[in-house]
Design an enzyme around this catalytic site. Structure first.
Site, PDB file in Angstrom:
ATOM      1  N   GLU A  89      -5.102   4.618   7.263  1.00  0.00           N
ATOM      2  CA  GLU A  89      -3.862   5.358   7.432  1.00  0.00           C
ATOM      3  C   GLU A  89      -3.943   6.244   8.674  1.00  0.00           C
ATOM      4  O   GLU A  89      -4.647   7.246   8.690  1.00  0.00           O
ATOM      5  CB  GLU A  89      -3.596   6.233   6.206  1.00  0.00           C
ATOM      6  CG  GLU A  89      -3.672   5.516   4.879  1.00  0.00           C
ATOM      7  CD  GLU A  89      -3.865   6.484   3.730  1.00  0.00           C
ATOM      8  OE1 GLU A  89      -3.078   7.454   3.616  1.00  0.00           O
ATOM      9  OE2 GLU A  89      -4.823   6.295   2.953  1.00  0.00           O
TER      10      GLU A  89
ATOM     11  N   HIS B 205       1.208  13.152  -0.238  1.00  0.00           N
ATOM     12  CA  HIS B 205       2.166  12.220   0.390  1.00  0.00           C
ATOM     13  C   HIS B 205       3.619  12.659   0.228  1.00  0.00           C
ATOM     14  O   HIS B 205       4.522  11.841   0.020  1.00  0.00           O
ATOM     15  CB  HIS B 205       1.973  10.809  -0.158  1.00  0.00           C
ATOM     16  CG  HIS B 205       0.653  10.188   0.187  1.00  0.00           C
ATOM     17  ND1 HIS B 205       0.001  10.423   1.378  1.00  0.00           N
ATOM     18  CD2 HIS B 205      -0.148   9.335  -0.509  1.00  0.00           C
ATOM     19  CE1 HIS B 205      -1.137   9.743   1.406  1.00  0.00           C
ATOM     20  NE2 HIS B 205      -1.258   9.077   0.279  1.00  0.00           N
TER      21      HIS B 205
ATOM     22  N   HIS C 276       1.051   3.087   4.266  1.00  0.00           N
ATOM     23  CA  HIS C 276      -0.092   3.125   3.347  1.00  0.00           C
ATOM     24  C   HIS C 276      -0.492   1.713   2.906  1.00  0.00           C
ATOM     25  O   HIS C 276      -0.691   1.459   1.723  1.00  0.00           O
ATOM     26  CB  HIS C 276       0.248   3.989   2.140  1.00  0.00           C
ATOM     27  CG  HIS C 276      -0.936   4.585   1.450  1.00  0.00           C
ATOM     28  ND1 HIS C 276      -1.903   3.821   0.841  1.00  0.00           N
ATOM     29  CD2 HIS C 276      -1.312   5.877   1.283  1.00  0.00           C
ATOM     30  CE1 HIS C 276      -2.818   4.613   0.303  1.00  0.00           C
ATOM     31  NE2 HIS C 276      -2.487   5.871   0.571  1.00  0.00           N
TER      32      HIS C 276
END
Length: 343
Positions: A308, A105, A175
């Site tokens: 996601e 991420h 998220h």
């Protein structure tokens, strides 16, 4: 429709208050966002005359300390980049590693930054963030614009716009973790039912790094083409390496269909997901144990599911997947949207 902006007494890591925006529609649905991480912190949906919280979350001061990316905007590259490096245009770019030797991420990414509230209208809020050349190892300056918009039919649309001045990996998503029955304390989300518009998924190793080509869902526990309980085929096959589902599904190219439908255990509420993105990472909250709740307690594993929308993981190291996105050219505009509709 009501819009409010408030500051918390709790301070963020930059010693300034968190700023929270609240939007609501004529049905009474309420959504809240925080400027730290451009985070979606609450989603209350009217169900049988009452408001039901359907988004996992924690107290404002706990967001910078939790590691589950609750409701956060993640980037520059959502999901994993193997060995925290990639090659682009003949040059190797080492990245900041934050999951062992890998990057997850975006490293010290967008979820750990204070976004600027650029505009705030009756039913929308716009956040902006500047990511400089070399941020976490990524090339190019990128100005990211993020819009959240709440509609009258109980749908939240998330829009990303970004234009880099150098070729760079770019993969942005929200998220959020959903639990349509009990997001306050978190009941076992494996009792929910799920349907996906995806014929292929991506196998990964124990670190979540792709270790095989895209694989057909046919005849596997990853087949959600027809609705089924999440727990029905749980911990079978490749799931055993990741303690549950934590896999990318390549979405079928059919804009007229939803890419995902999540339905509560008691069928009192469903969530439809639409997107322009090529793939959907389904994560069943396999490691949520210990993550703080809004009440000061902790969630258990499998207390929520993340849906996601994004490019495939580790695409910068897989040219064969770049046809689906993941690399944005200098001067080109990265533009994607996702809509979460509650019915």
């Amino acid at each position: 429709m009501l819009k409010t902006l408030q500051k918390t007494t709790a301070l963020a890591p930059d010693n300034q208050p968190f700023q929270i925006v609240t939007l609501s529609n004529k049905n009474g649905m309420k959504v809240q966002f925080m400027d730290w991480g451009a985070t979606w912190i609450s989603c209350q949906v009217p169900v049988n005359g009452e408001l039901r919280e359907v988004l996992l979350g924690c107290r404002a001061e706990d967001y910078p300390r939790q590691s589950a990316f609750l409701g956060a905007t993640v980037g520059r590259y959502a999901n994993r980049i193997a060995n925290a490096r990639f090659e682009l245009n003949g040059q190797t770019f080492p990245l900041t590693a934050n999951q062992g030797v890998h990057q997850l991420h975006g490293g010290d990414g967008f979820d750990k930054r204070r976004w600027k509230i650029e505009k705030c209208g009756e039913n929308f809020v716009t956040f902006c963030l500047n990511s400089v050349d070399g941020d976490q190892g990524f090339p190019g300056n990128v100005e990211v614009v993020l819009d959240y918009e709440l509609s009258e039919d109980n749908a939240l649309t998330v829009r990303f716009h970004a234009t880099p001045d150098k070729d760079t990996p770019l993969n942005l998503t929200n998220h959020a973790y959903f639990n349509l029955n009990n997001a306050i304390r978190g009941c076992d989300v494996r009792g929910h039912s799920l349907q996906l518009n995806a014929d292929y998924f991506l196998p990964v190793d124990t670190d979540g790094i792709p270790n095989a080509p895209l694989k057909s869902v046919e005849g596997t526990s990853f087949d959600f083409l027809e609705e089924k309980p999440i727990g029905l085929d749980f911990l079978q096959e490749e799931q055993q390496l990741t303690k549950g589902y934590d896999h990318a599904f390549l979405l079928n190219n059919n804009a007229e269909k939803t890419c995902a439908i999540l339905t509560a255990l008691d069928r009192s509420l469903s969530l439809q997901v639409f997107t322009s993105q090529p793939a959907l990472q389904v994560y069943t909250g396999n490691y949520l144990a210990g993550v703080p709740t809004r009440l000061g307690g902790s969630y258990a594993d499998y207390a929520g599911i993340a849906l996601e929308t994004q490019a495939l993981p580790d695409t910068p190291n897989h040219p064969e997947w770049q046809q689906y996105g993941g690399i944005t050219k200098a001067g080109e505009t990265y533009r994607h949207w996702t809509t979460f509709r509650f019915i």
